[in-house]
Design a protein around this motif. Structure first.
Motif, mmCIF file in Angstrom:
data_model
loop_
_atom_site.group_PDB
_atom_site.id
_atom_site.type_symbol
_atom_site.label_atom_id
_atom_site.label_comp_id
_atom_site.label_asym_id
_atom_site.label_seq_id
_atom_site.Cartn_x
_atom_site.Cartn_y
_atom_site.Cartn_z
ATOM 1 N N ASP A 37 -6.174 7.743 1.333
ATOM 2 C CA ASP A 37 -6.662 8.684 2.210
ATOM 3 C C ASP A 37 -5.399 9.719 2.590
ATOM 4 O OD1 ASP A 37 -7.251 10.165 4.554
ATOM 5 O OD2 ASP A 37 -7.383 8.357 5.843
ATOM 6 N N ALA A 75 -9.408 -0.368 12.526
ATOM 7 C CA ALA A 75 -9.893 0.623 11.607
ATOM 8 C C ALA A 75 -10.353 1.962 12.541
ATOM 9 C CB ALA A 75 -11.008 -0.078 11.092
ATOM 10 N N ASP A 97 -15.296 4.419 7.893
ATOM 11 C CA ASP A 97 -15.919 3.387 6.991
ATOM 12 C C ASP A 97 -15.167 2.039 7.094
ATOM 13 O OD1 ASP A 97 -13.426 3.745 5.948
ATOM 14 O OD2 ASP A 97 -13.996 4.615 3.997
ATOM 15 N N ARG A 123 -12.271 0.863 6.677
ATOM 16 C CA ARG A 123 -11.046 0.695 5.873
ATOM 17 C C ARG A 123 -9.731 0.710 6.700
ATOM 18 N NH1 ARG A 123 -7.565 3.522 2.525
ATOM 19 N NH2 ARG A 123 -6.700 2.517 0.832
ATOM 20 N N LEU A 124 -8.972 -0.488 6.897
ATOM 21 C CA LEU A 124 -7.905 -0.504 7.748
ATOM 22 C C LEU A 124 -6.710 0.393 7.335
ATOM 23 C CD1 LEU A 124 -7.242 -1.764 10.369
ATOM 24 C CD2 LEU A 124 -6.447 -3.872 8.984
ATOM 25 N N TYR A 174 -10.258 10.862 0.462
ATOM 26 C CA TYR A 174 -9.868 9.864 -0.525
ATOM 27 C C TYR A 174 -9.632 10.838 -1.798
ATOM 28 C CZ TYR A 174 -11.536 6.335 2.788
ATOM 29 O OH TYR A 174 -11.357 5.303 3.650
ATOM 30 N N SER A 191 -6.572 3.330 6.035
ATOM 31 C CA SER A 191 -6.828 4.867 5.697
ATOM 32 C C SER A 191 -5.902 5.363 6.659
ATOM 33 C CB SER A 191 -8.202 5.133 5.927
ATOM 34 O OG SER A 191 -9.024 4.515 4.953
ATOM 35 N N ASP A 237 0.599 -1.191 -0.030
ATOM 36 C CA ASP A 237 0.046 -0.031 -0.021
ATOM 37 C C ASP A 237 1.004 1.497 0.063
ATOM 38 O OD1 ASP A 237 -2.821 1.096 0.384
ATOM 39 O OD2 ASP A 237 -2.048 1.953 2.107
#
Length: 315
Positions: free
Chosen positions: A299, A237, A245, A247-248, A290, A250, A100
């Protein structure tokens, strides 16, 4: 001094009440309690609340000014990022942090990256106290190709479970040698992001109350700018981001873009660009967006813009 603590109030105090820890996923981690490491910069709270839209767009008196007339180490004119995944513990990466981060930096350039263009208004080589560079000085240049200059998985040995700030700085120095940056010249733009593996607690993370911090160290290769980036998804999260939301990754992205921007604009802290609430990311830590780059959607944390006189997520 800007240690990125758990809350805005804690940021102002420069330390964290350990009572906050009970709400986090590390409550049973068993690491020794520690106050934030004095002298480090760019801290961000682990649990945040999004700003109301009106407040996020409101004019805030946080104009950044340059703290030195120097021509080196004030900003990073041509940013280069070196990702250092520290320790044999990187045989495990349950959240996918390594790919990522690489993908995010591979996309932070060119016309798709409207976030990075916030930075090019800042410069070095102008009078101390300057707030608007105009055409003066040496500006930060928006990258025309990826700023990711190198990636290294240093798996030769296990990283310390509870690394000290000195050990993190030593790993950055080791990375400079690995990448061949053994004089001051290349290190005027290089930033070494020392990324720790899941289950480790660099500089007391998370008990010491930050998502990450940046600083510089003196070495035989000159002064080196570096970031201590823990395994942010270990906070769960919602840690280190305003998004809820689930999303881990972010919080990881929000944290590292905070640190990246602050390193670029306050390269050897704190002779670069600072305001009443700290560095470029400190005023805007409650703003996330985002942003879609050529390599995916990430993010990216809001940054303070002197030209817009507010927090923004695009230049």
């Amino acid at each position: 001094m800007r240690i990125r603590p758990f809350s805005t109030k804690a940021r102002a105090l420069g330390l964290l009440s350990l009572a906050v820890l009970g709400a986090g996923s590390f409550a049973e981690a068993g690491t020794a309690a520690a106050s934030p490491a004095l002298g480090h910069y760019g801290a961000k709270p682990i649990h945040q609340q999004a700003q109301p839209a009106a407040r996020a767009q409101a004019t805030v008196s946080n104009t950044l000014s340059v703290d030195s007339a120097g021509t080196q180490g004030v900003v990073s004119p041509k940013p280069k990022v070196y990702l250092v995944f520290w320790g044999s513990q990187w045989s495990k990466d349950p959240a996918g942090v390594a790919p990522d981060l690489q993908n995010m930096f591979k996309g932070l350039y060119g016309s798709k990256d409207t976030w990075g263009t916030i930075l090019d208004q800042y410069c070095e080589g102008v009078a101390k106290g300057t707030t608007t560079c105009g055409t003066s000085g040496t500006h930060v240049t928006h990258p025309s190709s990826t700023p990711l200059a190198g990636t290294w998985f240093d798996k030769t040995a296990a990283a310390p479970t509870n690394a000290t700030a000195a050990q993190i700085a030593a790993e950055a120095t080791k990375a400079a040698a690995h990448f061949g940056n053994t004089t001051q010249a290349p290190n005027l733009n290089a930033q070494y992001v020392v990324v720790s593996a899941t289950g480790t607690h660099p500089d007391g993370f998370p008990s010491s109350g930050f998502c990450a911090w940046h600083d510089f160290t003196t070495s035989s290769y000159g002064k080196l700018a570096y970031t201590n980036l823990p395994y942010v998804p270990d906070t769960g999260a919602g840690g280190c981001t305003t998004f809820t939301d689930g999303r881990l990754l972010s919080g990881l992205e929000s944290t590292e873009t905070h640190e990246y921007a602050e390193t670029v604009t306050d390269f050897w802290p704190s002779i670069g660009w600072n305001g009443g609430n700290g560095e470029i990311g400190d005023e805007c830590e409650n703003m996330d967006a985002y942003v879609t780059l050529s390599t995916g959607t990430f993010d990216l944390q809001g940054l303070w813009s002197n030209s817009a006189n507010k927090c923004v997520t695009k230049g």
